[in-house]
Design a protein around this motif. Structure first.
Motif, mmCIF file in Angstrom:
data_model
loop_
_atom_site.group_PDB
_atom_site.id
_atom_site.type_symbol
_atom_site.label_atom_id
_atom_site.label_comp_id
_atom_site.label_asym_id
_atom_site.label_seq_id
_atom_site.Cartn_x
_atom_site.Cartn_y
_atom_site.Cartn_z
ATOM 1 N N UNK A 99 0.782 -1.228 0.000
ATOM 2 C CA UNK A 99 0.000 0.000 0.000
ATOM 3 C C UNK A 99 0.811 1.272 0.000
ATOM 4 N N UNK A 100 2.134 1.152 -0.066
ATOM 5 C CA UNK A 100 2.983 2.349 -0.065
ATOM 6 C C UNK A 100 3.963 2.277 -1.226
ATOM 7 N N UNK A 101 3.453 2.443 -2.462
ATOM 8 C CA UNK A 101 4.301 2.301 -3.647
ATOM 9 C C UNK A 101 5.377 3.369 -3.761
ATOM 10 N N UNK B 56 13.815 -4.627 -7.550
ATOM 11 C CA UNK B 56 12.695 -5.360 -8.123
ATOM 12 C C UNK B 56 11.346 -4.924 -7.536
ATOM 13 N N UNK B 57 11.352 -4.302 -6.362
ATOM 14 C CA UNK B 57 10.091 -3.899 -5.748
ATOM 15 C C UNK B 57 9.332 -2.916 -6.636
ATOM 16 N N UNK B 58 10.058 -2.151 -7.484
ATOM 17 C CA UNK B 58 9.407 -1.199 -8.377
ATOM 18 C C UNK B 58 9.172 -1.766 -9.772
ATOM 19 N N UNK C 82 1.248 8.879 -8.807
ATOM 20 C CA UNK C 82 -0.126 9.232 -8.462
ATOM 21 C C UNK C 82 -1.114 8.143 -8.811
ATOM 22 N N UNK C 83 -0.929 7.514 -9.958
ATOM 23 C CA UNK C 83 -1.810 6.404 -10.355
ATOM 24 C C UNK C 83 -1.687 5.257 -9.365
ATOM 25 N N UNK C 84 -0.441 4.903 -9.009
ATOM 26 C CA UNK C 84 -0.217 3.793 -8.087
ATOM 27 C C UNK C 84 -0.873 4.065 -6.737
ATOM 28 N N UNK D 15 -1.079 -7.113 -7.934
ATOM 29 C CA UNK D 15 -1.698 -7.305 -6.620
ATOM 30 C C UNK D 15 -2.383 -6.041 -6.128
ATOM 31 N N UNK D 16 -1.871 -4.874 -6.525
ATOM 32 C CA UNK D 16 -2.492 -3.616 -6.100
ATOM 33 C C UNK D 16 -3.831 -3.379 -6.791
#
Length: 257
Positions: free
Chosen positions: A41-43, A67-69, A245-247, A77-78
């Motif tokens: 929840x914190x992209x 890789x997290x990005x 912003x989209x994320x 999943x989001x």
């Protein structure tokens, strides 16, 4: 371990270490080698909270390569509440010798022996109403056919396990909040971010890959007006750019796809 026994062990876990071990033991009985849990929840964070029972070498590789990005499973999943598999992901096409970052992420996972993974996304509110999103992957190192057979019979059990596990994690964190590390830190609550209908519209079209010009034509507005709505939305979201912003809009449930 039967499902009811696994759930009972999860519900009686008193610490995050006990909780992590209880899930690891439960999924091992299904044939998984381990799991990885990420606060999705914190992209905007370079390194969100994570835990699990994955190899430390994989942890270092995942972090060092950012890789997290670029993880396509985390991105998906989001945007969904439904569990899915790595093998169901649609990856971008290779451009000559250059591999897209999403492809590099999944190639690296295979190099570590993970032949597939079951991803369980969850989106939920805590007792204060703050919104959270998480993504959990169960790592599979066996034969793909065995993985398919397992999911045809036990997919719903594994989903249920994670619902109980995340709830217990929230209970433990709420109890120990003063002394706990930053874990499942809530994203900005959607209630505190008030986008207008037009701002939500332009962000929703941006999430679908539309340019400012595309969105202007769809909504019958000028490009300058659309650009203004986007800038206002990004300011309210405290987002550094349109992608960010989209994320955040998707993770907070402000827009949907």
């Amino acid at each position: 371990m039967r499902l009811d026994e696994a759930i009972s062990t999860i519900e009686t876990s008193e610490t995050m270490d006990e909780l992590r071990l209880s899930l690891h033991r439960a999924i091992q009985t299904y044939g998984f080698s381990g799991f990885g849990f990420v606060d999705a929840g914190r992209p905007e964070l370079d390194l969100p909270y994570y835990t699990g029972t994955f190899p430390r070498a994989w942890e270092r590789t995942y972090i060092q390569n950012d890789f997290v990005h670029n993880d396509p499973a985390l991105t998906r999943a989001r945007r969904t509440n439904t569990p899915f598999t790595w093998s169901s992901l649609k990856l971008p096409e290779r451009n000559g010798r250059k591999r897209p970052p999403e492809v590099r992420t999944m190639d690296a996972a295979r190099e570590f022996g993970f032949t597939d993974g079951l991803v369980v996304p969850l989106h939920y509110r805590d007792r204060l109403g703050a919104i959270h999103s998480s993504s959990t992957v169960f790592f599979w190192e066996g034969e793909p056919r065995a993985f398919d057979r397992l999911l045809s019979s036990h997919r719903h059990e594994l989903h249920l396990l994670m619902i109980y596990w995340v709830q217990r994690a929230m209970d433990i964190v709420n109890r120990d909040q003063r002394h706990a590390p930053t874990i499942l830190k809530p994203a900005d609550a959607a209630e505190t971010i008030k986008l207008t209908a037009r701002e939500r519209e332009v962000m929703a079209w941006a999430a679908r890959g539309k340019t400012v010009a595309d969105t202007a034509e769809i909504l019958g507005l000028s490009s300058e007006t659309v650009e203004g709505f986007i800038k206002q939305a990004l300011r309210k979201l405290n987002a550094s750019n349109k992608t960010h912003g989209v994320a955040k809009s998707i993770a907070l449930g402000i827009i949907d796809l």
